[in-house]
Design a protein around this motif. Structure first.
Motif, mmCIF file in Angstrom:
data_model
loop_
_atom_site.group_PDB
_atom_site.id
_atom_site.type_symbol
_atom_site.label_atom_id
_atom_site.label_comp_id
_atom_site.label_asym_id
_atom_site.label_seq_id
_atom_site.Cartn_x
_atom_site.Cartn_y
_atom_site.Cartn_z
ATOM 1 N N THR A 178 11.959 59.791 42.294
ATOM 2 C CA THR A 178 11.427 60.344 41.400
ATOM 3 C C THR A 178 11.275 61.309 42.080
ATOM 4 O OG1 THR A 178 10.319 59.162 41.330
ATOM 5 C CG2 THR A 178 11.720 58.880 39.426
ATOM 6 N N ALA A 179 10.289 61.660 43.176
ATOM 7 C CA ALA A 179 9.514 62.543 43.836
ATOM 8 C C ALA A 179 9.986 63.527 44.042
ATOM 9 C CB ALA A 179 9.022 61.447 44.784
ATOM 10 N N PRO A 180 11.045 63.375 45.033
ATOM 11 C CA PRO A 180 12.032 64.771 45.083
ATOM 12 C C PRO A 180 12.576 65.745 44.015
ATOM 13 C CG PRO A 180 13.598 63.298 45.997
ATOM 14 C CD PRO A 180 12.198 62.364 46.180
ATOM 15 N N VAL A 181 12.915 65.290 43.616
ATOM 16 C CA VAL A 181 12.918 65.415 42.214
ATOM 17 C C VAL A 181 12.507 65.807 40.659
ATOM 18 C CG1 VAL A 181 14.170 64.684 39.602
ATOM 19 C CG2 VAL A 181 15.416 63.465 41.336
ATOM 20 N N PHE A 182 11.059 65.521 40.921
ATOM 21 C CA PHE A 182 9.922 65.745 40.286
ATOM 22 C C PHE A 182 9.824 66.907 41.399
ATOM 23 C CE2 PHE A 182 8.764 62.071 38.536
ATOM 24 C CZ PHE A 182 9.266 62.554 36.527
ATOM 25 N N SER A 183 9.332 67.141 42.383
ATOM 26 C CA SER A 183 8.468 67.881 43.235
ATOM 27 C C SER A 183 9.983 69.582 43.623
ATOM 28 C CB SER A 183 8.557 67.477 45.135
ATOM 29 O OG SER A 183 7.531 67.096 44.973
ATOM 30 N N ALA A 184 10.819 68.727 42.838
ATOM 31 C CA ALA A 184 12.586 70.640 43.110
ATOM 32 C C ALA A 184 12.158 70.966 41.117
ATOM 33 C CB ALA A 184 13.407 70.091 42.922
ATOM 34 N N PHE A 185 11.694 70.232 40.162
ATOM 35 C CA PHE A 185 11.040 71.522 39.301
ATOM 36 C C PHE A 185 9.994 72.055 39.411
ATOM 37 C CE2 PHE A 185 13.690 68.077 36.793
ATOM 38 C CZ PHE A 185 15.008 68.833 36.951
ATOM 39 N N HIS A 186 8.463 71.262 40.398
ATOM 40 C CA HIS A 186 7.897 71.734 39.828
ATOM 41 C C HIS A 186 8.093 73.253 40.436
ATOM 42 C CE1 HIS A 186 5.454 67.735 39.469
ATOM 43 N NE2 HIS A 186 6.540 68.552 37.902
ATOM 44 N N LEU A 187 8.692 73.166 41.848
ATOM 45 C CA LEU A 187 8.083 74.486 42.463
ATOM 46 C C LEU A 187 9.013 75.291 41.869
ATOM 47 C CD1 LEU A 187 8.333 75.577 45.146
ATOM 48 C CD2 LEU A 187 10.785 74.386 46.275
ATOM 49 N N SER A 188 10.042 74.995 41.143
ATOM 50 C CA SER A 188 11.297 75.941 40.067
ATOM 51 C C SER A 188 10.335 76.602 39.541
ATOM 52 C CB SER A 188 12.383 75.401 39.967
ATOM 53 O OG SER A 188 12.774 75.852 38.989
ATOM 54 N N GLN A 189 8.753 75.303 39.065
ATOM 55 C CA GLN A 189 8.280 76.301 37.903
ATOM 56 C C GLN A 189 7.101 76.973 38.374
ATOM 57 O OE1 GLN A 189 6.148 73.165 36.479
ATOM 58 N NE2 GLN A 189 7.500 72.102 34.953
ATOM 59 N N ASP A 190 6.949 76.792 39.436
ATOM 60 C CA ASP A 190 6.129 77.779 39.915
ATOM 61 C C ASP A 190 6.386 78.967 41.107
ATOM 62 O OD1 ASP A 190 4.219 75.721 40.497
ATOM 63 O OD2 ASP A 190 4.521 74.885 42.319
ATOM 64 N N LEU A 191 7.759 79.499 40.934
ATOM 65 C CA LEU A 191 8.828 80.669 41.707
ATOM 66 C C LEU A 191 9.001 80.831 40.680
ATOM 67 C CD1 LEU A 191 11.004 78.316 43.327
ATOM 68 C CD2 LEU A 191 9.536 80.445 44.527
ATOM 69 N N VAL A 192 8.979 80.706 39.249
ATOM 70 C CA VAL A 192 8.991 81.445 38.338
ATOM 71 C C VAL A 192 8.171 82.266 37.989
ATOM 72 C CG1 VAL A 192 9.370 81.319 35.594
ATOM 73 C CG2 VAL A 192 10.779 79.685 37.149
ATOM 74 N N GLN A 193 6.844 81.276 38.169
ATOM 75 C CA GLN A 193 5.397 81.937 37.858
ATOM 76 C C GLN A 193 4.750 82.546 38.448
ATOM 77 O OE1 GLN A 193 4.759 82.338 34.554
ATOM 78 N NE2 GLN A 193 6.280 81.721 33.232
ATOM 79 N N ALA A 194 5.212 82.417 40.125
ATOM 80 C CA ALA A 194 4.327 82.319 41.001
ATOM 81 C C ALA A 194 3.159 81.933 41.252
ATOM 82 C CB ALA A 194 4.460 84.188 41.204
#
Length: 693
Positions: free
Chosen positions: A363-379
């Motif tokens: 779960t840890a890398p999956v959550f981190s990948a989702f969160h990085l995706s959110q961060d990249l979309v919103q800068a």
């Protein structure tokens, strides 16, 4: 035997050659365009969220967005394919209208109107008959048929020639074997070029061109296409990039680790190639070192990883990713362009890394990948510097920190929490943070258009069944509404909308009917140089083992309109379903349900989900209201019961009810608890009775 080369002097056969060569290029190119995988992040696009806001470097962002759109449209390939089809169409037209001037081969049997198996007697008889009617002394020219004395003489001459040919045994055998009275002839090669192009000694140059085209150009083009297909995965990512990210994977990764892993992708070398790979790298790293670690979200571990990278292209990529997330001003036009150029590629590589993480199931890398995706979309900077309010226009880190300090809360303030405050309090907090009322109004306008999903109910069921039994096909049904932050006059929930009624057993049309598909507004992402359609990922996790129990199901389209054509929320209940196989043992299984939006920060939802799997014998039980009579003697069931020594029912006796069997429950590895620091918003029970919901 000699060889003879003939040129297409009248351009009769040249279109055939051009058509063949053009088709070899156009047809595969058209196939790749039609079968190219759609960009899921931008597919199914809805309307734009309107806002009177212009971010910094808006000209660079708009330029990169236009460039990205041209790349996604594959404009060069489309133009090449269109030009190819135009050439093919024109060649087909020329083939249809061009008159063939080449004479048909002379055939003595056709002249005498005989078959090749005709005997000598039939040939003599046919010749005498034609001589009586076709001889020039007995046949007068017919002006109505444009006949002249010369044409009459020629016709009779052909008859005589054909007769002499067929009555000479050697000549006749040559015609049968070789199609010519003199036997085997020289080989003739036709070159599909008008003689005009090869006149006056230029023929050798044209032949060289043909040799280069067919011997070098065409094989190179096909080889390049084939090699390009082989060096990319199904997700259109370089195989080497997938291998690099695979080597960077570990089961305990945060967003910074994922950013470092995706920076190893070879796609970035296409952006920073050769001598330009390290241009401005020193200045860029100087800006990062001068910035506060907490402000840009970099930890000591992230700093160390950046310093350890030796490849200049990868090092520059990772530095630009951090600069983009922190909205760091680089004071260099080239670096600013590079900062926004790497963002879409980093987002695409993050989604590719997510596939690798899901294969492992931690779960840890999956959550981190989702969160990085959110961060990249919103800068937005990751980790502790992750400020959800920065998604709103005019909300800078200083403004957000001032508002959060004024509220006195230790946790970062989400958009929904901020919009839940009284309007007067929001104005007071904004004024204290230096935000004007107009800018606050723009931010509130955007917040009221964001698609915040609220889960109303979630349950497990088996279609058409009352209980969930081992290894059955289970549906996890989520009922939700999109209620943007700060929404007012939200209608009350209709309990009927929470039902999930199965179609009747005999209603095949209803069972095969596909649900409607309605898009969601495009993500509000003013810093991302591309259009982004938000998607929601639902999966079940086992918190005890820190692994994913049921992989994510992705939803970007919904069965009801969440927003009308004017962009206003409808507050309709949408239904999301994910289907999987139940565990093979009976028991109670506790999962953690996660609903993650890959485009907005703070819109995630989690709650406990409990699935009760009954023993298979439970499905044979009946309710108290269901009466089952014993089989009668004259039925097959009655005869089978008699053979087993059982009594059949007396018609005068009352019907009895079948006794329920004891319930058997077993503990399974699927059962998991909930972390102490995770507060479940609601508990989800198994609900399989579609008719009683």
């Amino acid at each position: 035997m000699s060889s003879e080369y003939n040129y297409d002097q009248n351009s009769e056969f040249f279109p055939f050659f051009v058509l063949t060569i053009t088709s070899l290029i156009t047809l595969p190119l058209t196939y790749t365009l039609l079968n190219a995988p759609s960009d899921q992040s931008g597919a199914n696009k809805g309307h734009q969220i309107t806002a009177d806001y212009t971010p910094d470097n808006a000209d660079i962002i708009d330029t990169q967005r236009a460039k990205q759109k041209r790349k996604e449209l594959r404009l060069k390939r489309m133009l090449t394919a269109a030009a190819g089809w135009l050439v093919i169409g024109y060649m087909v037209y020329l083939m249809a209208v061009t008159t063939r001037t080449s004479a048909a081969p002379w055939d003595p049997w056709s002249v005498l109107d005989l078959s090749m198996s005709a005997s000598e007697k039939e040939i003599n008889s046919r010749y005498r008959k034609l001589s009586r009617t076709m001889h020039p002394d007995k046949r007068q020219p017919n002006p109505a048929l444009n006949e002249t004395q010369e044409s009459v003489n020629d016709d009779y001459g052909n008859i005589v020639k054909a007769y002499k040919t067929l009555t000479d045994e050697d000549i006749r055998n040559n015609w049968i074997q070789f199609g010519h009275p003199d036997g085997r002839q020289s080989t003739s090669f036709g070159i599909a070029l008008p003689q005009l192009l090869v006149a006056e000694g230029s023929g050798k140059y044209v032949l060289v061109f043909y040799g280069a085209l067919l011997g070098v150009g065409l094989p190179w083009l096909v080889g390049k296409w084939w090699y390009g297909m082989q060096q990319r995965t199904k997700e259109k990512v370089y195989v080497t990039s997938a291998g690099n990210m695979f080597r960077e994977f570990n089961e305990r990764m945060d967003s910074g680790d994922v950013a470092a892993a995706v920076s190893s992708a070879n796609e970035f070398k296409d952006i920073f190639d050769g001598a330009h790979a390290d241009t401005g790298l020193g200045k860029l790293e100087g800006k990062l070192k001068a910035a506060d670690d907490l402000a840009i979200g970099m930890s000591a571990k992230d700093r160390k990883k950046l310093d350890e990278i030796e490849d200049p292209a990868r090092r520059k990529t990772l530095a630009l990713v951090w600069a983009y997330l922190a909205r760091l001003k680089l004071d260099d036009q080239t670096l600013e362009v590079g900062k926004y150029e790497v963002a879409p590629t980093t987002l695409r590589m993050t989604e590719a890394f997510l596939s690798i993480a899901l294969a492992y199931g931690f779960t840890a890398p999956v959550f981190s990948a989702f969160h990085l995706s959110q961060d990249l979309v919103q800068a937005i900077p990751p980790s502790s510097a992750r400020l959800p309010l920065m998604q709103l226009p005019h909300f800078t880190p200083n403004v957000v920190k001032s508002i959060e300090q004024s509220t006195g809360k230790k946790e970062h303030l989400s958009i929904q929490s901020f919009m839940a405050l009284p309007a007067e309090q929001r104005r007071t907090l904004a004024a204290a943070a230096g935000l004007s009322s107009n800018n606050l109004g723009t931010a509130e306008q955007v917040a009221r258009q964001l698609p915040l999903m609220k889960v109303e109910k979630a349950f497990f069921k088996v279609q058409g069944e009352k209980y969930i039994i081992p290894s059955s096909l289970v549906q996890f049904v989520v009922k939700a509404r999109f209620i943007p932050p700060g929404s007012t006059n939200v209608p009350p929930l209709n309990e009927k909308d929470l039902l999930d009624i199965d179609p009747a057993d005999g209603d095949l049309a209803a069972q095969k009917q596909e649900p409607e598909q309605h898009p969601i507004p495009l993500a509000y992402a003013p810093y991302l140089p591309r259009d982004r359609a938000p998607r929601w990922h639902i999966f079940l996790a086992d918190n005890r083992q820190q692994k994913i129990a049921v992989p994510p199901f992705t939803f970007g389209m919904f069965d009801k309109k969440a927003f009308d054509d004017q962009g206003k929320p409808t507050f309709d209940v949408v239904t999301l379903k994910m289907q999987f196989q139940a565990p093979p043992q009976a028991g109670e299984y506790r999962f953690q349900m996660h609903v993650i939006c890959d485009s907005y920060v703070g819109f995630d939802h989690k709650e406990e989900a409990v699935m009760k799997v009954e023993d298979a014998s439970k499905a044979l039980e009946v309710d108290d209201d269901d009466d089952i009579s014993e089989p009668e003697e004259d039925t097959i069931a009655g005869q089978m019961a008699a053979m087993k020594g059982q009594t059949t029912a007396d018609p005068d006796k009352p019907k009895r009810k079948r006794e329920p069997k004891p319930k058997v429950e077993e503990e399974s590895d699927y059962e998991s608890g909930t972390d102490e620091d995770e507060d479940s918003e609601s508990e989800t029970d198994t609900d399989t009775d579609s008719d009683d919901e």
